[in-house]
Design a protein around this motif. Structure first.
Motif, PDB file in Angstrom:
ATOM      1  N   THR A 111      -3.168 -17.552   7.550  1.00  0.00           N
ATOM      2  CA  THR A 111      -3.970 -16.499   8.344  1.00  0.00           C
ATOM      3  C   THR A 111      -5.348 -16.907   8.708  1.00  0.00           C
ATOM      4  N   MET A 168       0.579 -14.188  14.502  1.00  0.00           N
ATOM      5  CA  MET A 168       0.745 -14.556  13.153  1.00  0.00           C
ATOM      6  C   MET A 168       2.219 -14.373  12.658  1.00  0.00           C
ATOM      7  N   PHE A 220      -3.950  -8.856   9.462  1.00  0.00           N
ATOM      8  CA  PHE A 220      -3.205  -9.190   8.162  1.00  0.00           C
ATOM      9  C   PHE A 220      -2.054  -8.297   8.014  1.00  0.00           C
ATOM     10  N   HIS A 221      -1.053  -8.628   7.425  1.00  0.00           N
ATOM     11  CA  HIS A 221       0.284  -7.764   7.160  1.00  0.00           C
ATOM     12  C   HIS A 221       0.337  -6.581   6.356  1.00  0.00           C
ATOM     13  N   LYS A 223      -6.624  -3.402   9.334  1.00  0.00           N
ATOM     14  CA  LYS A 223      -5.412  -4.134   9.785  1.00  0.00           C
ATOM     15  C   LYS A 223      -5.418  -4.322  11.033  1.00  0.00           C
ATOM     16  N   SER A 237      -1.534 -11.569   3.780  1.00  0.00           N
ATOM     17  CA  SER A 237      -0.553 -12.002   4.819  1.00  0.00           C
ATOM     18  C   SER A 237       0.762 -12.948   3.949  1.00  0.00           C
ATOM     19  N   GLU A 262       5.578 -14.311  10.666  1.00  0.00           N
ATOM     20  CA  GLU A 262       6.261 -13.429   9.410  1.00  0.00           C
ATOM     21  C   GLU A 262       7.378 -14.252   8.582  1.00  0.00           C
ATOM     22  N   CYS A 318      -6.959  -7.508   1.835  1.00  0.00           N
ATOM     23  CA  CYS A 318      -5.976  -7.876   2.947  1.00  0.00           C
ATOM     24  C   CYS A 318      -4.995  -9.026   2.285  1.00  0.00           C
TER      25      CYS A 318
END
Length: 274
Positions: A214, A1, A85-86, A80, A208, A3, A206
């Motif tokens: 995502t 994923m 997911f962030h 998580k 991201s 960032e 959730c």
């Protein structure tokens, strides 16, 4: 994923307070020994036996929670871990359906915003959306900025009655909700329903961030559906236990209840059910 280059910061959160510290530290041991399995997005998808094994481990960890706050921390940690997911939050409704973020776990590299402890008006999730969450337990938004696709009918007769997309994973989100996510810098989102006493108790949410959306594989969506059901079952059990404990204290002969037990009868708890 992927960032974002710099952590998303839309709130100017105090990065030294207690809520911040709690939001980046998991209080639960990882449920699965091989996190790379999830980071690769289950590609190829796991077998049914593997999914059942993961569901069994998740159910065990939920069942080990002794209190509602313990369960909520377990939920955000496991979700998580599984979804990648962030940020994962538990959003609880009060009697008037105003919401409070009562648990949160996030990646500080992706976002420095802290939502734990924040309150939101009932209008943020209107009645029609809450009704839909009671029917469609898992909602997924792959790419917030992606244009919605048109639905093409076979002929004019298909336009005589609206198409029911209640149970569709790919149902478009409200433009107001998309603007809401844009203001928070969210790229992708997923939510799962939490129920108690046949009502919507809250949501597992959730988020991201970053330049890439995502992807949530079908196997993870189905596992997330199970997570919501298992979490709701354990939540109901713990809430019932709290009520029984309260009745026991009330019925205790005067003068025999401990000061701490009596105190919690009159001080509102963050886990009070609607």
């Amino acid at each position: 994923m992927s960032e974002p280059g710099n952590p998303i910061d839309t709130l100017g959160s105090d990065h030294l307070d207690f809520a911040t510290a709690c939001s980046i530290q998991s209080k639960v041991q990882p449920a699965f020994p091989n996190p790379e399995l999830f980071s690769k997005g289950f590609d190829p998808s796991p077998s049914s036996v593997e999914v059942i094994g993961m569901a069994s481990k998740i159910q065990t960890q939920f069942s080990e929670a002794a209190t509602v706050p313990d369960l909520l921390e377990t939920i955000v940690s496991i979700v998580k871990e599984v979804t990648r997911f962030h940020r994962v939050m538990v959003y609880q409704f009060d009697r008037d359906y105003n919401g409070t973020v009562v648990a949160e776990l996030r990646d500080p590299k992706a976002s420095s915003d802290v939502y734990r402890g924040l309150h939101f008006p009932a209008s943020d999730i209107p009645p029609q959306a809450r009704r839909l969450y009671m029917i469609n337990k898992v909602r997924v938004l792959f790419e917030r900025s992606q244009r919605t696709s048109r639905l093409i009918g076979r002929d004019v007769s298909d336009m005589e009655a609206p198409l029911d997309l209640t149970h569709a994973y790919l149902r478009a989100m409200s433009p107001v909700h998309l603007e809401y996510l844009s203001n928070m810098g969210v790229r992708s989102s997923m939510s799962m329903s939490l129920e108690s006493d046949g009502k919507l108790w809250g949501l597992i949410v959730c988020h991201s961030y970053g330049p890439a959306a995502t992807r949530v594989p079908f196997s993870i969506r189905e596992l997330s559906f199970f997570v919501g059901l298992a979490a709701s079952t354990c939540l109901q059990k713990l809430l019932n236990s709290e009520r029984l404990q309260a009745h026991r204290i009330i019925e205790t002969p005067r003068g025999t209840g401990s000061p701490d037990e009596v105190y919690h009868l009159f001080v509102p708890r963050a886990t009070e059910s609607i």
